[in-house]
Scaffold this motif. Structure first.
Motif, PDB file in Angstrom:
ATOM      1  N   ALA A 216      33.276 -23.473   6.269  1.00 52.98           N
ATOM      2  CA  ALA A 216      32.858 -23.716   7.692  1.00 52.98           C
ATOM      3  C   ALA A 216      32.110 -22.492   8.185  1.00 52.98           C
ATOM      4  N   PHE A 217      31.654 -21.735   7.444  1.00 53.18           N
ATOM      5  CA  PHE A 217      31.252 -20.588   7.924  1.00 53.18           C
ATOM      6  C   PHE A 217      30.128 -20.488   8.797  1.00 53.18           C
ATOM      7  N   HIS A 218      29.382 -21.685   8.888  1.00 55.87           N
ATOM      8  CA  HIS A 218      28.381 -21.970   9.832  1.00 55.87           C
ATOM      9  C   HIS A 218      28.982 -21.972  11.338  1.00 55.87           C
ATOM     10  N   GLU A 219      30.193 -22.058  11.739  1.00 61.40           N
ATOM     11  CA  GLU A 219      30.814 -21.977  12.967  1.00 61.40           C
ATOM     12  C   GLU A 219      30.650 -20.422  13.694  1.00 61.40           C
ATOM     13  N   PHE A 220      30.426 -19.677  12.740  1.00 63.81           N
ATOM     14  CA  PHE A 220      30.348 -18.124  13.202  1.00 63.81           C
ATOM     15  C   PHE A 220      28.664 -17.827  13.564  1.00 63.81           C
ATOM     16  N   VAL A 221      27.876 -18.751  12.973  1.00 64.22           N
ATOM     17  CA  VAL A 221      26.487 -18.401  13.426  1.00 64.22           C
ATOM     18  C   VAL A 221      26.150 -17.969  14.578  1.00 64.22           C
ATOM     19  N   PRO A 222      26.648 -18.854  15.688  1.00 66.12           N
ATOM     20  CA  PRO A 222      26.003 -18.141  17.180  1.00 66.12           C
ATOM     21  C   PRO A 222      26.704 -16.661  17.427  1.00 66.12           C
ATOM     22  N   LYS A 223      27.951 -16.277  16.829  1.00 65.51           N
ATOM     23  CA  LYS A 223      28.166 -15.057  16.942  1.00 65.51           C
ATOM     24  C   LYS A 223      27.285 -13.922  15.947  1.00 65.51           C
ATOM     25  N   LEU A 224      27.054 -14.481  14.722  1.00 64.12           N
ATOM     26  CA  LEU A 224      26.383 -13.362  13.880  1.00 64.12           C
ATOM     27  C   LEU A 224      24.889 -13.546  13.759  1.00 64.12           C
ATOM     28  N   PHE A 225      24.326 -14.461  14.477  1.00 64.41           N
ATOM     29  CA  PHE A 225      23.039 -14.553  14.570  1.00 64.41           C
ATOM     30  C   PHE A 225      22.595 -15.173  15.742  1.00 64.41           C
ATOM     31  N   PRO A 226      22.557 -14.333  16.748  1.00 62.31           N
ATOM     32  CA  PRO A 226      22.505 -14.790  18.216  1.00 62.31           C
ATOM     33  C   PRO A 226      21.195 -14.891  18.345  1.00 62.31           C
ATOM     34  N   GLN A 227      20.186 -14.468  17.541  1.00 64.63           N
ATOM     35  CA  GLN A 227      18.784 -14.615  18.000  1.00 64.63           C
ATOM     36  C   GLN A 227      18.362 -16.447  17.924  1.00 64.63           C
ATOM     37  N   ASN A 228      19.153 -16.954  17.195  1.00 63.66           N
ATOM     38  CA  ASN A 228      18.981 -18.446  16.930  1.00 63.66           C
ATOM     39  C   ASN A 228      20.527 -19.249  16.831  1.00 63.66           C
ATOM     40  N   PRO A 229      21.318 -19.409  17.715  1.00 60.66           N
ATOM     41  CA  PRO A 229      22.650 -19.682  17.590  1.00 60.66           C
ATOM     42  C   PRO A 229      22.542 -21.395  16.905  1.00 60.66           C
ATOM     43  N   GLU A 230      21.465 -22.076  17.377  1.00 59.11           N
ATOM     44  CA  GLU A 230      21.236 -23.197  16.961  1.00 59.11           C
ATOM     45  C   GLU A 230      21.186 -23.629  15.210  1.00 59.11           C
ATOM     46  N   PHE A 231      20.749 -22.377  14.739  1.00 60.10           N
ATOM     47  CA  PHE A 231      20.831 -22.153  13.168  1.00 60.10           C
ATOM     48  C   PHE A 231      21.795 -22.799  12.361  1.00 60.10           C
TER      49      PHE A 231
END
Length: 199
Positions: A92-107
């Motif tokens: 479930a790594f994608h749950e951290f995408v908004p923190k780790l990739f703030p340029q595109n949180p919807e990624f």
């Protein structure tokens, strides 16, 4: 801008670094493990998604939990190592995408779309394995030795350490201060001509 590291650093990380199976009776501090991770986490992953997770198995009780999953040839070396890192991946790594990739949180939504299951599995394995390699390099950089291995039962490790199924083991890395007296001669590597092409 990057600059070449000096010869001593190259020797520590690659040229004279070895895979150890025998260990000195010298403990590894929790602070050093934190330092190791804080270096390794800076290595690149696709869209900075960083799916790797690590359990540092140090205590005698935790090692006994790990022991039944090991192939026979890996038991003694792992029990003797000050630390065995279970390098795992977070499904479930994608749950951290908004923190780790703030340029595109919807990624984050890319990884849960129907039909993207194989893409997501490949993404996790590729990037989590990259990060596991960074752990090895970081360990060497802070003065530790390593003994990475894959001779174990992933299902048993996952059942024992990750019963909720979210994290899944990838490979193991014994960490500590290796005993150079027990090293065998270094095995050969493929030459540039055997392994590479410039096109």
């Amino acid at each position: 801008m990057a600059h070449p590291i000096n010869d001593d650093s190259l020797k520590t990380i690659f040229l004279e670094a070895r895979t150890y199976s025998a260990w000195l009776e010298k403990p590894v501090s929790d602070d050093l493990l934190r330092q190791l991770y804080d270096i390794a986490k800076l290595g690149p992953t696709s869209a900075n998604t960083a799916p790797m997770r690590v359990v540092f198995v140090k205590s005698a009780a935790a090692k006994e939990r790990l022991k039944p999953s090991l192939m026979a040839g890996n038991v003694d070396k792992t029990m003797a190592a000050p630390v065995c890192a279970i390098v795992a991946n977070d499904s479930a790594f994608h749950e951290f995408v908004p923190k780790l990739f703030p340029q595109n949180p919807e990624f984050k939504n890319l990884f849960t779309q129907p039909g993207m299951e194989e893409f997501t599995r490949a993404h996790i394995l590729r990037n989590g394995s990259l990060q596991g390699a960074y752990v090895i390099i970081a360990a060497r950089a802070v003065g530790l030795d390593t003994g990475p291995m894959s001779g174990f039962d992933n299902a048993k490790v996952d059942a024992e350490f990750f019963p909720d199924g979210r994290w899944k083991s990838n490979f193991l890395v014994n960490i500590g201060y290796g005993n150079p007296a027990k090293l065998h001669p270094r095995n050969p590597r493929l030459s540039f001509e055997e392994a590479c092409k410039i096109v």
